[in-house]
Write a protein that holds these residues in place. Structure first.
Motif, PDB file in Angstrom:
ATOM      1  N   THR A   1       0.837  -1.199   0.000  1.00  0.00           N
ATOM      2  CA  THR A   1       0.000   0.000   0.000  1.00  0.00           C
ATOM      3  C   THR A   1       0.870   1.246   0.000  1.00  0.00           C
ATOM      4  O   THR A   1       1.850   1.330   0.749  1.00  0.00           O
ATOM      5  N   LEU A   2       0.507   2.206  -0.849  1.00  0.00           N
ATOM      6  CA  LEU A   2       1.171   3.509  -0.891  1.00  0.00           C
ATOM      7  C   LEU A   2       0.244   4.533  -0.254  1.00  0.00           C
ATOM      8  O   LEU A   2      -0.904   4.693  -0.681  1.00  0.00           O
ATOM      9  N   ILE A   3       0.708   5.232   0.779  1.00  0.00           N
ATOM     10  CA  ILE A   3      -0.100   6.271   1.425  1.00  0.00           C
ATOM     11  C   ILE A   3      -0.077   7.522   0.554  1.00  0.00           C
ATOM     12  O   ILE A   3       0.990   8.005   0.170  1.00  0.00           O
ATOM     13  N   VAL A   4      -1.265   8.049   0.239  1.00  0.00           N
ATOM     14  CA  VAL A   4      -1.361   9.226  -0.636  1.00  0.00           C
ATOM     15  C   VAL A   4      -1.940  10.440   0.069  1.00  0.00           C
ATOM     16  O   VAL A   4      -1.915  11.550  -0.466  1.00  0.00           O
ATOM     17  N   ALA A   5      -2.483  10.246   1.292  1.00  0.00           N
ATOM     18  CA  ALA A   5      -3.050  11.388   2.013  1.00  0.00           C
ATOM     19  C   ALA A   5      -3.169  11.041   3.494  1.00  0.00           C
ATOM     20  O   ALA A   5      -3.359   9.876   3.868  1.00  0.00           O
TER      21      ALA A   5
ATOM     22  N   LEU B   1      -5.231   7.630   3.778  1.00  0.00           N
ATOM     23  CA  LEU B   1      -5.788   7.161   2.506  1.00  0.00           C
ATOM     24  C   LEU B   1      -4.647   6.606   1.667  1.00  0.00           C
ATOM     25  O   LEU B   1      -3.605   7.262   1.515  1.00  0.00           O
ATOM     26  N   GLY B   2      -4.841   5.404   1.151  1.00  0.00           N
ATOM     27  CA  GLY B   2      -3.789   4.781   0.357  1.00  0.00           C
ATOM     28  C   GLY B   2      -4.328   4.183  -0.930  1.00  0.00           C
ATOM     29  O   GLY B   2      -5.525   4.247  -1.229  1.00  0.00           O
ATOM     30  N   ILE B   3      -3.430   3.583  -1.679  1.00  0.00           N
ATOM     31  CA  ILE B   3      -3.782   2.836  -2.888  1.00  0.00           C
ATOM     32  C   ILE B   3      -2.904   1.595  -2.913  1.00  0.00           C
ATOM     33  O   ILE B   3      -1.729   1.645  -2.519  1.00  0.00           O
ATOM     34  N   ASP B   4      -3.483   0.449  -3.319  1.00  0.00           N
ATOM     35  CA  ASP B   4      -2.687  -0.769  -3.340  1.00  0.00           C
ATOM     36  C   ASP B   4      -2.219  -1.082  -4.755  1.00  0.00           C
ATOM     37  O   ASP B   4      -2.504  -0.347  -5.699  1.00  0.00           O
ATOM     38  N   LYS B   5      -1.494  -2.162  -4.902  1.00  0.00           N
ATOM     39  CA  LYS B   5      -0.884  -2.511  -6.184  1.00  0.00           C
ATOM     40  C   LYS B   5      -1.911  -2.831  -7.264  1.00  0.00           C
ATOM     41  O   LYS B   5      -1.597  -2.770  -8.453  1.00  0.00           O
ATOM     42  N   ASP B   6      -3.133  -3.160  -6.850  1.00  0.00           N
ATOM     43  CA  ASP B   6      -4.200  -3.430  -7.810  1.00  0.00           C
ATOM     44  C   ASP B   6      -5.030  -2.196  -8.106  1.00  0.00           C
ATOM     45  O   ASP B   6      -6.108  -2.283  -8.692  1.00  0.00           O
ATOM     46  N   ALA B   7      -4.529  -1.025  -7.681  1.00  0.00           N
ATOM     47  CA  ALA B   7      -5.199   0.271  -7.912  1.00  0.00           C
ATOM     48  C   ALA B   7      -6.502   0.404  -7.142  1.00  0.00           C
ATOM     49  O   ALA B   7      -7.390   1.152  -7.528  1.00  0.00           O
ATOM     50  N   ASN B   8      -6.636  -0.334  -6.043  1.00  0.00           N
ATOM     51  CA  ASN B   8      -7.781  -0.154  -5.159  1.00  0.00           C
ATOM     52  C   ASN B   8      -7.455   0.924  -4.134  1.00  0.00           C
ATOM     53  O   ASN B   8      -6.379   0.912  -3.538  1.00  0.00           O
TER      54      ASN B   8
END
Length: 356
Positions: A45-49, A65-72
């Motif tokens: 997971t990449l944290i974006v906010a 708020l994050g996004i995972d490798k599957d763009a979820n």
């Protein structure tokens, strides 16, 4: 669960404690830890906010708020309480509120997060690199929204709700964060409570089914090729980025091209697609300057046409074109350029032999 310290002769229980007793605060400590190490509770997971609240008529904030490798998109809610409160209801509201988010909006949010944390990265490039994308696409963002709840404990009411919601197709994970204290050190026991290991395989199979559906949509991604004609010159079966490079370079490399043409071309393209550098620079010099702009280094140069012979030089200024083109940006820009330079007789159409 009990935690024990083992030495050569005995096993000694480690005393449990609480975040409150240790003076550890929800935002200042727990949230800060997990912002820098999200894999502790949400792998890949990449944290974006942080403390995200960019919506109207509400003061509610998503802890992380994050996004995972599957763009979820990943909603992470934290509590230091012993029962988790009503965090599942909060997280559901947040998931609904971000369900219509676009990739452009996400890039803008991530850009603000990077600035707030003094990280010298290009938001769009960093996102695409994390996701393994060549270009951004709304169609591949937010097919699912994952929710991660992290707390010292969860009430039976909360866990019952989460189990039922997951059975309805949601993706909610509950993670215990239990502090212990030993010899002046605070230890953190991290365990996934939901889904339990015995049920996780079943839930994975359900999600794999949905992943296959996402793959089917991915296959439909635009790989169209185009035939380009500029006057008496013809360029067949070009992908989006190459056709745009041929179109822009043919316009700007004309013998009578001047800064006025550059302004017209730049106005027809989305912001940032045509980069300018003072002085007449060679390709290697351009690559060095682009690589020095952020922590990605040489990787940033892959986003531009800056190989030997590709930079465009006009009146003591050197220009390079972006390689990052979505279908909509590409079509809009090509149509604008054709209308702005009618004397060049620019025409383009989708190739019949591109296999789509």
């Amino acid at each position: 669960m009990a935690l024990y310290l083992v030495d050569a002769n005995k096993i000694v229980p480690v005393a449990p404690t609480t975040f409150a007793d240790e003076g550890l605060q929800e935002r200042k400590h727990i949230q800060a830890w997990l912002k820098s190490r999200p894999e502790v509770i949400s792998p890949d997971t990449l944290i974006v906010a942080e403390e995200f609240s960019d919506w109207e008529d509400s003061r509610r904030r998503i802890d992380l708020l994050g996004i995972d490798k599957d763009a979820n998109l990943v909603v992470i809610e934290l509590k230091r309480t012993e029962d988790g409160g009503h965090m599942e209801l909060q997280a559901l509201r947040y998931a609904a509120m971000i369900s219509t988010m676009t990739i452009d909006k996400l890039e803008s949010i991530y850009e603000g997060f990077l600035e707030d944390n003094d990280e010298q990265k290009d938001a769009k490039y960093a996102l695409n690199e994390f996701l393994g994308w060549d270009e951004s696409s709304d169609r591949r963002l937010g097919q699912d929204i994952k929710i991660v709840l992290a707390s010292a404990e969860f009430s039976k009411e909360l866990t019952t709700s989460v189990l039922w919601l997951n059975d309805q197709g949601l993706n909610i994970k509950c993670v215990h964060l239990r502090p212990y204290k030993n010899d002046g050190l605070v230890l953190l026991d991290v365990q996934t409570k939901i889904p339990v290991p015995e049920a996780e395989e079943y839930q994975i199979r359900i999600r794999e089914k949905r992943q296959k559906e996402r793959v089917a949509r991915e296959i439909a991604r635009d790989y169209s090729k185009y035939d380009l004609t500029i006057g008496d010159k013809k360029f067949a079966n070009q992908n989006k980025r190459n056709m745009m490079f041929l179109l822009v370079s043919e316009i700007l490399n004309r013998a009578d091209s001047r800064q006025g043409d550059v302004k017209t071309v730049s106005a027809a393209l989305p912001p940032g697609k045509l980069r300018s550098f003072e002085n007449t620079l060679e390709a290697e010099q351009i690559r060095e300057q682009i690589a020095a702009e952020g922590t990605e280094g040489v990787g940033r140069t892959k986003r531009f046409f800056c190989a030997d012979g590709e930079p465009i030089q006009i009146e003591n200024t050197t220009y390079v074109l972006s390689k990052m083109w979505s279908r909509d940006d590409f079509l809009n820009a090509a149509e604008k350029l054709a209308s702005k330079f009618p004397s060049l007789k620019i025409e383009f159409k989708q190739s019949l032999s591109d296999g789509t």
